[in-house]
Design a protein around this motif. Structure first.
Motif, mmCIF file in Angstrom:
data_model
loop_
_atom_site.group_PDB
_atom_site.id
_atom_site.type_symbol
_atom_site.label_atom_id
_atom_site.label_comp_id
_atom_site.label_asym_id
_atom_site.label_seq_id
_atom_site.Cartn_x
_atom_site.Cartn_y
_atom_site.Cartn_z
ATOM 1 N N SER A 194 38.260 29.564 -16.827
ATOM 2 C CA SER A 194 37.225 30.183 -15.989
ATOM 3 C C SER A 194 37.209 31.692 -16.155
ATOM 4 N N THR A 241 26.185 32.392 -21.812
ATOM 5 C CA THR A 241 26.416 30.954 -21.637
ATOM 6 C C THR A 241 26.331 30.227 -22.970
ATOM 7 N N GLY A 259 37.736 24.441 -17.823
ATOM 8 C CA GLY A 259 37.420 25.617 -17.022
ATOM 9 C C GLY A 259 36.477 26.564 -17.742
ATOM 10 N N TYR A 260 36.605 26.610 -19.049
ATOM 11 C CA TYR A 260 35.766 27.501 -19.857
ATOM 12 C C TYR A 260 34.335 26.995 -19.889
ATOM 13 N N THR A 261 34.158 25.716 -20.161
ATOM 14 C CA THR A 261 32.827 25.117 -20.183
ATOM 15 C C THR A 261 32.948 23.600 -20.196
ATOM 16 N N THR A 262 32.212 22.922 -19.324
ATOM 17 C CA THR A 262 32.195 21.463 -19.386
ATOM 18 C C THR A 262 31.296 20.979 -20.518
ATOM 19 N N ARG A 304 35.530 32.437 -19.441
ATOM 20 C CA ARG A 304 34.074 32.324 -19.334
ATOM 21 C C ARG A 304 33.500 33.558 -18.647
ATOM 22 N N TYR A 305 34.126 34.000 -17.583
ATOM 23 C CA TYR A 305 33.664 35.180 -16.852
ATOM 24 C C TYR A 305 33.664 36.414 -17.756
ATOM 25 N N GLY A 325 42.604 25.544 -16.273
ATOM 26 C CA GLY A 325 41.255 25.729 -15.743
ATOM 27 C C GLY A 325 41.022 27.146 -15.254
ATOM 28 N N GLY A 326 42.050 27.735 -14.647
ATOM 29 C CA GLY A 326 41.930 29.120 -14.196
ATOM 30 C C GLY A 326 41.749 30.077 -15.356
#
Length: 124
Positions: free
Chosen positions: A15, A37, A76-79, A18-19, A11-12
């Motif tokens: 995330s 997004t 973490g990247y996208t639900t 994604r950032y 998940g880290g």
């Protein structure tokens, strides 16, 4: 405990991915359309489909890899990737009504919940 740690680490990384993708896109394109997004959602859908198929096929046969890659990294990247995959599963299982209720309910209630959250935060 090992499973929770793998989901946490994945998940880290998701995330962070994604950032960085959002930051990269915003640096390239100035637009009202949320390209960052949008790209994260589409690539996340690709990744979850790839990882789940690879796991089911046996290429990623460890339950721990699946927890790290699918639940952790993709989560973490996208639900949205999970949402998309669950809808594909419902269609594959010929549960079209459930898929429609799930999709429309998620979108409509998501918008309403976001709006209520904004209204509540404004009035605190």
């Amino acid at each position: 405990m090992r499973a929770a740690l793998l989901v946490f680490l994945g998940g880290g990384f998701g995330s962070l991915g994604r950032y960085f993708v959002n930051r990269w896109i915003v640096g390239l394109i100035t637009s009202a359309f949320p390209y960052g997004t949008f790209l994260v959602n589409v690539t996340g859908c690709f990744l979850i489909g790839f990882f789940v198929f690879a796991a089911d096929k046996g290429d990623v046969n460890s339950q721990y890899w699946r927890l790290f890659l699918v639940t952790g990294l993709c989560g973490g990247y996208t639900t949205f990737s999970s949402f998309s995959f669950e809808n594909v599963q419902l269609v594959s299982n010929h549960q079209l009504f459930i898929m429609l209720v799930y999709t429309m309910g998620s979108i409509l209630l998501g918008f309403v919940a976001t709006y209520i959250g904004i209204l509540l935060a404004r009035n605190i």
